[in-house]
Design an enzyme around this catalytic site. Structure first.
Site, short mmCIF file in Angstrom:
data_model
loop_
_atom_site.label_atom_id
_atom_site.label_comp_id
_atom_site.label_asym_id
_atom_site.label_seq_id
_atom_site.Cartn_x
_atom_site.Cartn_y
_atom_site.Cartn_z
N GLU A 115 -3.02 -0.92 -2.63
CA GLU A 115 -3.70 0.37 -2.43
C GLU A 115 -2.82 1.50 -2.95
O GLU A 115 -1.60 1.49 -2.74
CB GLU A 115 -3.95 0.67 -0.94
CG GLU A 115 -5.09 -0.07 -0.33
CD GLU A 115 -5.32 0.35 1.12
OE1 GLU A 115 -5.10 1.53 1.46
OE2 GLU A 115 -5.72 -0.52 1.90
N ASN B 262 0.87 -1.18 0.00
CA ASN B 262 0.00 0.00 0.00
C ASN B 262 0.91 1.23 0.00
O ASN B 262 1.70 1.41 0.93
CB ASN B 262 -0.86 0.06 1.27
CG ASN B 262 -1.89 -1.05 1.35
OD1 ASN B 262 -2.03 -1.85 0.43
ND2 ASN B 262 -2.63 -1.10 2.44
N TRP C 1 -11.61 6.50 8.57
CA TRP C 1 -11.09 6.36 9.92
C TRP C 1 -11.22 7.67 10.73
O TRP C 1 -12.29 8.24 10.76
CB TRP C 1 -9.65 5.82 9.88
CG TRP C 1 -9.57 4.58 9.04
CD1 TRP C 1 -8.88 4.39 7.87
CD2 TRP C 1 -10.26 3.31 9.27
NE1 TRP C 1 -9.08 3.12 7.37
CE2 TRP C 1 -9.91 2.44 8.20
CE3 TRP C 1 -11.11 2.82 10.25
CZ2 TRP C 1 -10.39 1.13 8.11
CZ3 TRP C 1 -11.59 1.51 10.16
CH2 TRP C 1 -11.22 0.70 9.10
#
Ligand code: NOJ
Length: 469
Positions: A373, A305, A425
């Site tokens: 990602e 990622n 988040w």
């Protein structure tokens, strides 16, 4: 420029998109608790409903088809499948939900890449000590075996744990992610260690009991910025950048891909700082026990990622007490020429990804790499004609192509983060990473493609059509 069977994907995770936080027998996770206790998420927001993919999965599938993805990366909610975290109590409705998702994807010729753990530990396991407790590895292994057994006939690409670095540091050192602990300089190392033990147990279970029949591949997704010395001519800066890479990527990649143990630079930095404060050198970064399954070799591919880059210079932390920052003893800076997109941490540096890919090739023995990602954030007023994000994807994908063609890196796939706007988040819904916009004020949570979604679809269809010729 891309291999014929290159994976063109987009990624999401359960807590960020599903909602249905207590639907049909799902148990609570640490993110449900963290949000409900208002521990610092933007605007007191939570993922109780989010994109409501639990009920609107077919809308997500339409988005996936509209993009023409060959692969879709999703995560399973451990607490939706096993509400108390253990296999003694299986939630059949949860199993049905993921069966449907997987079957629908395959029916549309899209291969699922499935992450077992993306930040959302069942609260019941947190109550027993969570990732700090050594017993979590066995519980994770049972959960993983349950998933391989239940879905592995159809899922061929598995990620055990997403971003152990982020879970460990943001959740247990900085306290800005669930479970919100701020136990500086100790807990994150213990958590990272147990995550590696859990990952390795699951990989060995797959290897011994499922690989022969299911023929899939298992890895863990590691996050890293590209980190380079502020002044390449300055030895301290060069060493600081090396140390920073060791503390970020090396922390997990070194044990799995190189030696079975943490990078020596990391061990000695932690020891030096411990001793300087009067502690035993070996008391914080744990040692791997011979009684545990070996860590080395427990990844069938490298899952990366990557979002951004940093310049690194030595020292400057000034922390007087134990902390990871003090251990690292380096300062990360942005190059003023790098544009910042949306969130403050995300400087746009597409060529940094190419450098990181080459670094992984050289240091980790030329593994097959999936970029699991990579993406670009938007904040403030909505822009559906998101030209900057289009440019970001075009130039980043070009850098990946150069890594493959010119640097000989074995890149097998690219997953954009994210399929659609979702719960980011601690930033809640204020940061939008989607290729589709989700209107969270609309009762139907309408998904609308961004210009960048159309651009990505175009890139994918061009490569697909070349593949046929
Ligand atoms: C990495 C995490 O895996 C994902 O959950 C998050 O939304 C993106 N980074 C963007 O911050």
């Amino acid at each position: 420029m891309f291999p014929r069977d290159f994976a063109w994907g987009a990624a999401t995770s359960a807590y960020q998109i599903e909602g249905g936080w207590q639907a049909d027998g799902k148990g609570p996770s640490i993110w449900d608790t963290f949000c409900h206790e208002k521990r610092g998420v933007h605007g007191g927001q939570n993922g109780d409903v989010s994109c409501n993919s639990y009920e609107l999965w077919e809308k997500d599938l339409e988005c996936i088809q509209q993009l023409g993805l060959t692969h879709y990366r999703l995560s399973l909610s451990w607490a939706r499948l096993l509400p108390d975290g253990t296999t003694r109590n299986v939630n059949r409705r949860g199993v049905q939900y993921y069966n449907r998702v997987i079957d629908d994807l395959l029916a549309c010729n899209v291969s699922p890449m499935v992450t077992l753990y993306h930040f959302d530990l069942p609260q019941a396991i947190q109550d027993l000590g969570g990732w700090k407790s050594p017993g979590v590895a066995t519980l994770f292994d049972s959960y993983a075996k349950f998933c391989f057994q239940t879905f592995g006939d159809r899922v061929k690409l598995w990620i055990t744990i997403n971003e152990p670095h982020v879970c460990a540091k943001l959740g247990h050192e900085d306290g800005i992610h669930a479970p919100g602990l701020k136990e500086k300089g100790t807990a994150a190392y213990l958590v990272g260690h147990n995550m590696l033990r859990a990952h390795a147990s699951a990989w060995h279970s797959y290897d011994s009991a499922y690989r022969a029949t299911q023929k899939g591949a298992v890895s863990l997704a590691l996050n890293s910025d590209w980190l380079e010395p502020l002044d390449p001519g300055c030895r301290e800066d060069v060493e600081s950048a090396e140390r920073d890479l060791a503390f970020t990527l090396g922390w997990f990649a070194w044990p799995v891909f190189v030696t079975g143990d943490y990078p020596e630079i990391m061990r000695s930095a932690v020891e030096t700082q411990s001793k300087a404060l009067g502690y035993r050198g070996d008391f914080r970064l744990p040692t791997f026990s011979k009684d545990d399954p070996p860590i080395l070799g427990t990844a069938d591919f490298f899952a990366l990622n990557n979002y951004t880059s940093r310049k690194v210079k030595s020292g400057g932390c000034g922390e007087q007490t134990l902390s990871m920052k003090r251990d690292l003893d380096a300062e990360e800076l942005l190059d003023p020429s790098w544009p910042i997109c949306g969130v403050s941490w995300l400087a746009v540096v597409p060529h940094g990804l190419r450098k990181l890919l080459k670094y992984i090739k050289d240091v980790f023995n030329n593994p097959a790499i999936y970029i699991t990602e990579n993406g670009f954030a938007q904040v403030g007023p909505l822009q559906t004609e998101d030209v900057e994000r289009c440019n970001f994807y075009k130039s980043t994908i070009l850098e990946v192509a150069k890594a493959i063609e010119e640097d000989g890196v074995d890149v097998r796939g690219y997953f954009a983060w994210s399929l659609m706007d979702n719960f980011e988040w601690a930033d809640g819904f204020s940061v939008r990473f989607g290729l589709f916009h989700v209107d969270f004020s609309d009762a139907e949570l309408r998904r609308t493609i961004y210009r960048s979604g159309r651009e990505y679809a175009k890139i994918i269809s061009e490569y697909k059509s070349r593949r046929l010729t």
